[in-house]
Design a protein around this motif. Structure first.
Motif, PDB file in Angstrom:
ATOM      1  N   VAL A  10      -3.977   8.132  -4.905  1.00 26.01           N
ATOM      2  CA  VAL A  10      -5.179   8.274  -5.724  1.00 26.01           C
ATOM      3  C   VAL A  10      -6.071   9.315  -5.067  1.00 26.01           C
ATOM      4  CG1 VAL A  10      -7.368   7.133  -6.281  1.00 26.01           C
ATOM      5  CG2 VAL A  10      -5.214   5.990  -6.803  1.00 26.01           C
ATOM      6  N   VAL A  11      -6.519  10.278  -5.865  1.00 29.29           N
ATOM      7  CA  VAL A  11      -7.407  11.323  -5.352  1.00 29.29           C
ATOM      8  C   VAL A  11      -8.681  11.347  -6.202  1.00 29.29           C
ATOM      9  CG1 VAL A  11      -7.693  13.775  -4.843  1.00 29.29           C
ATOM     10  CG2 VAL A  11      -5.443  12.706  -4.573  1.00 29.29           C
ATOM     11  N   VAL A  87     -12.505   5.827  -7.632  1.00 35.28           N
ATOM     12  CA  VAL A  87     -11.352   5.144  -7.064  1.00 35.28           C
ATOM     13  C   VAL A  87     -11.004   3.911  -7.897  1.00 35.28           C
ATOM     14  CG1 VAL A  87     -10.481   3.861  -5.058  1.00 35.28           C
ATOM     15  CG2 VAL A  87     -11.736   6.006  -4.726  1.00 35.28           C
ATOM     16  N   LEU A  88     -12.014   3.127  -8.270  1.00 39.67           N
ATOM     17  CA  LEU A  88     -11.772   1.929  -9.069  1.00 39.67           C
ATOM     18  C   LEU A  88     -11.183   2.286 -10.432  1.00 39.67           C
ATOM     19  CD1 LEU A  88     -11.887  -1.112  -9.385  1.00 39.67           C
ATOM     20  CD2 LEU A  88     -14.281  -0.910 -10.083  1.00 39.67           C
ATOM     21  N   ASN A  89     -11.686   3.349 -11.055  1.00 36.96           N
ATOM     22  CA  ASN A  89     -11.126   3.785 -12.340  1.00 36.96           C
ATOM     23  C   ASN A  89      -9.649   4.147 -12.197  1.00 36.96           C
ATOM     24  OD1 ASN A  89     -13.654   3.445 -13.403  1.00 36.96           O
ATOM     25  ND2 ASN A  89     -13.997   5.586 -13.942  1.00 36.96           N
ATOM     26  N   ALA A  90      -9.320   4.829 -11.100  1.00 35.49           N
ATOM     27  CA  ALA A  90      -7.918   5.222 -10.870  1.00 35.49           C
ATOM     28  C   ALA A  90      -7.045   3.997 -10.611  1.00 35.49           C
ATOM     29  CB  ALA A  90      -7.834   6.193  -9.699  1.00 35.49           C
ATOM     30  N   LEU A  91      -7.567   3.022  -9.871  1.00 36.93           N
ATOM     31  CA  LEU A  91      -6.812   1.790  -9.610  1.00 36.93           C
ATOM     32  C   LEU A  91      -6.605   0.992 -10.896  1.00 36.93           C
ATOM     33  CD1 LEU A  91      -8.487   0.611  -6.267  1.00 36.93           C
ATOM     34  CD2 LEU A  91      -6.315   1.817  -6.539  1.00 36.93           C
ATOM     35  N   THR A  92      -7.608   0.997 -11.755  1.00 41.64           N
ATOM     36  CA  THR A  92      -7.487   0.321 -13.051  1.00 41.64           C
ATOM     37  C   THR A  92      -6.421   1.003 -13.904  1.00 41.64           C
ATOM     38  OG1 THR A  92      -9.815  -0.352 -12.955  1.00 41.64           O
ATOM     39  CG2 THR A  92      -8.749  -0.374 -15.127  1.00 41.64           C
ATOM     40  N   TYR A  93      -6.415   2.337 -13.869  1.00 42.51           N
ATOM     41  CA  TYR A  93      -5.376   3.099 -14.574  1.00 42.51           C
ATOM     42  C   TYR A  93      -3.997   2.743 -14.012  1.00 42.51           C
ATOM     43  CZ  TYR A  93      -2.675   7.184 -16.144  1.00 42.51           C
ATOM     44  OH  TYR A  93      -1.713   7.997 -16.700  1.00 42.51           O
ATOM     45  N   LEU A  94      -3.906   2.701 -12.689  1.00 39.18           N
ATOM     46  CA  LEU A  94      -2.628   2.406 -12.042  1.00 39.18           C
ATOM     47  C   LEU A  94      -2.123   1.010 -12.381  1.00 39.18           C
ATOM     48  CD1 LEU A  94      -2.406   3.689  -8.344  1.00 39.18           C
ATOM     49  CD2 LEU A  94      -0.858   4.154 -10.242  1.00 39.18           C
ATOM     50  N   SER A  95      -3.051   0.079 -12.561  1.00 39.87           N
ATOM     51  CA  SER A  95      -2.663  -1.301 -12.854  1.00 39.87           C
ATOM     52  C   SER A  95      -1.820  -1.416 -14.116  1.00 39.87           C
ATOM     53  CB  SER A  95      -3.912  -2.179 -12.999  1.00 39.87           C
ATOM     54  OG  SER A  95      -4.610  -2.247 -11.770  1.00 39.87           O
ATOM     55  N   GLU A  96      -1.930  -0.414 -14.987  1.00 39.18           N
ATOM     56  CA  GLU A  96      -1.172  -0.429 -16.239  1.00 39.18           C
ATOM     57  C   GLU A  96       0.280   0.035 -16.039  1.00 39.18           C
ATOM     58  OE1 GLU A  96      -2.376  -1.567 -19.198  1.00 39.18           O
ATOM     59  OE2 GLU A  96      -4.144  -2.144 -18.020  1.00 39.18           O
ATOM     60  N   ILE A  97       0.530   0.764 -14.958  1.00 35.20           N
ATOM     61  CA  ILE A  97       1.859   1.355 -14.779  1.00 35.20           C
ATOM     62  C   ILE A  97       2.511   0.972 -13.448  1.00 35.20           C
ATOM     63  CG2 ILE A  97       1.417   3.332 -16.289  1.00 35.20           C
ATOM     64  CD1 ILE A  97       0.863   5.029 -13.806  1.00 35.20           C
ATOM     65  N   ALA A  98       1.768   0.291 -12.567  1.00 40.33           N
ATOM     66  CA  ALA A  98       2.282  -0.059 -11.240  1.00 40.33           C
ATOM     67  C   ALA A  98       2.166  -1.557 -11.014  1.00 40.33           C
ATOM     68  CB  ALA A  98       1.513   0.700 -10.159  1.00 40.33           C
ATOM     69  N   ASP A  99       2.873  -2.041 -10.022  1.00 43.13           N
ATOM     70  CA  ASP A  99       2.825  -3.446  -9.636  1.00 43.13           C
ATOM     71  C   ASP A  99       1.667  -3.665  -8.657  1.00 43.13           C
ATOM     72  OD1 ASP A  99       3.707  -5.827  -7.751  1.00 43.13           O
ATOM     73  OD2 ASP A  99       4.913  -6.010  -9.574  1.00 43.13           O
ATOM     74  N   GLU A 100       1.046  -4.823  -8.720  1.00 37.60           N
ATOM     75  CA  GLU A 100      -0.114  -5.060  -7.839  1.00 37.60           C
ATOM     76  C   GLU A 100       0.285  -5.101  -6.370  1.00 37.60           C
ATOM     77  OE1 GLU A 100      -0.488  -9.937  -7.832  1.00 37.60           O
ATOM     78  OE2 GLU A 100      -2.047  -8.723  -8.803  1.00 37.60           O
ATOM     79  N   ASP A 101       1.584  -5.264  -6.081  1.00 40.11           N
ATOM     80  CA  ASP A 101       2.055  -5.236  -4.696  1.00 40.11           C
ATOM     81  C   ASP A 101       2.489  -3.843  -4.248  1.00 40.11           C
ATOM     82  OD1 ASP A 101       1.613  -7.890  -4.006  1.00 40.11           O
ATOM     83  OD2 ASP A 101       3.547  -8.548  -4.805  1.00 40.11           O
ATOM     84  N   ASP A 102       2.417  -2.863  -5.145  1.00 36.97           N
ATOM     85  CA  ASP A 102       2.710  -1.486  -4.750  1.00 36.97           C
ATOM     86  C   ASP A 102       1.625  -0.982  -3.799  1.00 36.97           C
ATOM     87  OD1 ASP A 102       4.986  -1.385  -6.274  1.00 36.97           O
ATOM     88  OD2 ASP A 102       4.150  -0.120  -7.852  1.00 36.97           O
ATOM     89  N   TRP A 103       2.010  -0.043  -2.939  1.00 32.05           N
ATOM     90  CA  TRP A 103       1.063   0.552  -1.993  1.00 32.05           C
ATOM     91  C   TRP A 103       0.337   1.729  -2.634  1.00 32.05           C
ATOM     92  CZ3 TRP A 103      -0.172  -1.670   2.482  1.00 32.05           C
ATOM     93  CH2 TRP A 103       0.724  -2.558   3.086  1.00 32.05           C
ATOM     94  N   VAL A 104      -0.927   1.900  -2.267  1.00 33.61           N
ATOM     95  CA  VAL A 104      -1.730   3.009  -2.763  1.00 33.61           C
ATOM     96  C   VAL A 104      -2.388   3.730  -1.592  1.00 33.61           C
ATOM     97  CG1 VAL A 104      -3.673   3.713  -4.220  1.00 33.61           C
ATOM     98  CG2 VAL A 104      -2.234   1.799  -4.926  1.00 33.61           C
ATOM     99  N   LEU A 105      -2.240   5.038  -1.576  1.00 35.75           N
ATOM    100  CA  LEU A 105      -2.945   5.895  -0.616  1.00 35.75           C
ATOM    101  C   LEU A 105      -4.140   6.526  -1.335  1.00 35.75           C
ATOM    102  CD1 LEU A 105       0.021   7.973   0.843  1.00 35.75           C
ATOM    103  CD2 LEU A 105      -1.480   6.566   2.238  1.00 35.75           C
ATOM    104  N   VAL A 106      -5.339   6.328  -0.823  1.00 36.94           N
ATOM    105  CA  VAL A 106      -6.519   6.988  -1.389  1.00 36.94           C
ATOM    106  C   VAL A 106      -6.916   8.114  -0.445  1.00 36.94           C
ATOM    107  CG1 VAL A 106      -8.888   6.725  -2.201  1.00 36.94           C
ATOM    108  CG2 VAL A 106      -7.274   4.814  -2.434  1.00 36.94           C
ATOM    109  N   HIS A 107      -6.999   9.326  -0.992  1.00 35.15           N
ATOM    110  CA  HIS A 107      -7.249  10.496  -0.146  1.00 35.15           C
ATOM    111  C   HIS A 107      -8.322  11.383  -0.762  1.00 35.15           C
ATOM    112  CE1 HIS A 107      -6.438  13.350   2.979  1.00 35.15           C
ATOM    113  NE2 HIS A 107      -5.959  14.277   2.168  1.00 35.15           N
ATOM    114  N   ASP A 108      -9.235  11.863   0.091  1.00 37.61           N
ATOM    115  CA  ASP A 108     -10.307  12.747  -0.363  1.00 37.61           C
ATOM    116  C   ASP A 108      -9.756  14.047  -0.928  1.00 37.61           C
ATOM    117  OD1 ASP A 108     -12.312  10.977   0.534  1.00 37.61           O
ATOM    118  OD2 ASP A 108     -12.260  11.843   2.551  1.00 37.61           O
ATOM    119  N   ALA A 109     -10.306  14.474  -2.049  1.00 37.78           N
ATOM    120  CA  ALA A 109      -9.878  15.735  -2.662  1.00 37.78           C
ATOM    121  C   ALA A 109     -10.127  16.919  -1.738  1.00 37.78           C
ATOM    122  CB  ALA A 109     -10.614  15.944  -3.993  1.00 37.78           C
ATOM    123  N   ALA A 110     -11.142  16.804  -0.882  1.00 39.17           N
ATOM    124  CA  ALA A 110     -11.540  17.922  -0.024  1.00 39.17           C
ATOM    125  C   ALA A 110     -10.990  17.796   1.399  1.00 39.17           C
ATOM    126  CB  ALA A 110     -13.060  18.036   0.014  1.00 39.17           C
TER     127      ALA A 110
END
Length: 234
Positions: A10-11, A87-110
């Motif tokens: 997630v960026v 970040v929360l919006n992206a996680l909500t988006y991901l919840s539709e296509i990913a499993d809640e046990d999947d790993w997520v890396l959040v990284h600054d765009a800059a």
């Protein structure tokens, strides 16, 4: 039998970056013929990602015209008012296509200079321990506490102090719950780890490198240019 967990990125890239410029977005400045955002996402794509979600501004029509590696793995969603909301919006988006046990890396765009070996060690450490983790570096310099009028009140011990970086990594369901809880309780969220800490989720540090700089001011852009040039030729 449970399927193997996937790795997503997630960026948050909807910020205005007012400390960089009132009119120019730092993630769209060019370094070596590519935008900062392209460099950042392409570094993340050195990992075996299931996909990468970019949270962009509502009026942003530029991000989707850029040339990213593994373009087919990119997803876009609308960002929020602050970084944490993006970040929360992206996680909500991901919840539709990913499993809640999947790993997520959040990284600054800059942060376009994060080293591939640091990314791999972070992922390995989190997966091996089954625990949230962030890149960080030990504080090197002497720290001064200045309460008012630029007067030093005391020297702060740097022992046990680490400077947080990104990516920060957690399970999708765990991180989403932590951010939602912290926001509901009006806790100030400066990074993903602070939300995880608030809900008593264990978070480990994985030592990163000092060249994983965040472009905040205009002179950081030239420093990032030099770092990327050095990394390319090393």
């Amino acid at each position: 039998m449970k399927t193997q967990t996937k790795l997503w990125a997630v960026v948050p890239a909807a910020g205005s970056g007012s400390r960089f410029s009132k009119t120019e977005l730092k993630q769209y400045q060019y370094i070596h013929n590519h935008t900062v955002l392209e460099h950042t996402v392409n570094r993340l794509n050195s990992l075996d990602l299931a996909g990468c979600v970019l949270a962009i501004g509502e009026q942003d029509s530029f991000a989707q015209t850029l040339s990213f590696q593994h373009q087919h793995k990119l997803h876009f969603c609308t960002g929020g008012e602050e970084r944490v909301h993006s970040v929360l919006n992206a996680l909500t988006y991901l919840s539709e296509i990913a499993d809640e046990d999947d790993w997520v890396l959040v990284h600054d765009a800059a942060r376009p200079c994060v080293a591939e070996d640091c990314l791999r060690r972070l992922v390995q450490s989190a997966q091996d321990s089954n625990q949230s983790a962030i890149l960080a570096i030990p504080v090197r310099d002497t720290l001064k506490y200045v309460a008012s009028q630029n007067q030093i009140e005391k020297t702060v011990s740097r022992e046990s102090l680490w400077q947080a970086q990104t990516p920060q990594m957690a399970k999708l369901g765990v991180l989403k719950h932590a951010i939602q809880t912290a926001l509901a309780e009006q806790i100030t969220i400066t990074d993903e780890a602070s939300a995880l800490e608030h809900v008593n989720e264990a978070v480990q540090v994985v030592q990163g490198r000092s060249d994983n700089i965040k472009i905040t001011y205009k002179d950081d852009l030239e420093l990032a240019r030099l770092i990327l040039q050095t990394q390319t030729h090393s």
